[in-house]
Design a protein around this motif. Sequence first.
Motif, PDB file in Angstrom:
ATOM      1  N   ARG A 111      37.971  31.348  41.575  1.00  0.00           N
ATOM      2  CA  ARG A 111      38.835  32.416  41.231  1.00  0.00           C
ATOM      3  C   ARG A 111      40.179  31.769  41.115  1.00  0.00           C
ATOM      4  O   ARG A 111      40.779  31.306  42.387  1.00  0.00           O
ATOM      5  N   ARG A 141      43.983  43.732  34.541  1.00  0.00           N
ATOM      6  CA  ARG A 141      43.113  43.419  35.925  1.00  0.00           C
ATOM      7  C   ARG A 141      43.185  41.915  36.287  1.00  0.00           C
ATOM      8  O   ARG A 141      43.341  41.535  37.385  1.00  0.00           O
ATOM      9  N   ARG A 184      46.342  40.627  37.408  1.00  0.00           N
ATOM     10  CA  ARG A 184      46.585  41.039  39.000  1.00  0.00           C
ATOM     11  C   ARG A 184      45.663  40.510  40.025  1.00  0.00           C
ATOM     12  O   ARG A 184      45.849  39.694  41.136  1.00  0.00           O
ATOM     13  N   GLU A 185      44.305  40.089  39.617  1.00  0.00           N
ATOM     14  CA  GLU A 185      43.449  39.830  40.479  1.00  0.00           C
ATOM     15  C   GLU A 185      42.903  38.125  40.299  1.00  0.00           C
ATOM     16  O   GLU A 185      42.325  37.552  41.167  1.00  0.00           O
TER      17      GLU A 185
END
Length: 348
Positions: free
Chosen positions: A4, A315, A318-319
């Motif tokens: 990620r 999203r 943000r993530e």
Amino acid sequence: MSARIEAGALRDFAAAILQAAGTGEADARAWAETLVWANLRGVDSHGVLRIPRYLELIGTGAINPKPRMAMRMQAGAIGLLDADQAPGPVAMNRAMDEAIAIARRLHLGWVVARDITHAGAVGHFALRAAEQGMAGLVMTASGPLMAWPGSAGAVVSTNPLAIAIPAGTRPPLLLDMSTAAVALGKIMAAKDAGTPIPEGWGVDAAGQPTQDPAKVATLLPMAGPKGAGLSLMIECLASLAAGNPLISLALRGAGAKEGPRMNGLAIALDIAAFGEPGAFTAEVDALASAVAAVPASGATPVLLPGDRGGAVMARRLREGITLPDGTWKRLSASAAGLGVALPGLLSS
């Protein structure tokens, strides 16, 4: 294990790899911007997972990392861009910018781009026009990848089409679609993730339906003859108009059936020419609100073209962006081979 990563870090990492492979700095950043935009919108099939293949194509000379693009012809609102086998996003950015410039003078700009390479998510270029208050249309054409109804193998391509419509208080409407049941990159993404694909996406070498992404030999058209016919028309508008036919040569054995040789079409339409400034975009807002207010048949709300991608983008900004293990391993190997440092990852 997946990885990620923050969007900006992934963009810098992708640009560093492409620049290390010989792409000019500005072009590498523009290329990376298009790829990460696709990841941000949930279109991972057209994102950074493509980079290792692009590096192979740079290595063979199929992609020219330092092209000399030039407008070869302009007649009224129509122009022809010689892309010199440029990275697809670099070429289509230029084609749309040329179309917008023409539309500012003549209210319509129609630019065909000859000899581009894989452009990625073409909605990115259509939005370039919408951000200038114009409607944007983009199409790209490539060699055979997709079956024709009744054919035993690939005849036409998965030629995509994108239309972006500027709005007032809401984001632009954005239709970005392949003429296949699914884009080839989604099958690549399923292969990376080790997951099966739905029936109806493709067939194997024997022409039989398969749900194993590793066995897909030919893609199937969207809506049968409708998708196949639309693909053929895009070949006419993008390739034949460029004097650079792809499908007929391939089917006659005079050209490669697959490969990076492609053409593109960028159209910019000055909506303001139709009436009072702001009137059109206000009507787009009203239309979108009316559609969104229709009662939903289930728990999922009614969405407009581009809404799903916009929500995913919010999203992922943000993530962070999660890359499957297979994608991250191949990117890491590419970076190591070019001496590019790996970026920091976000904690799980």
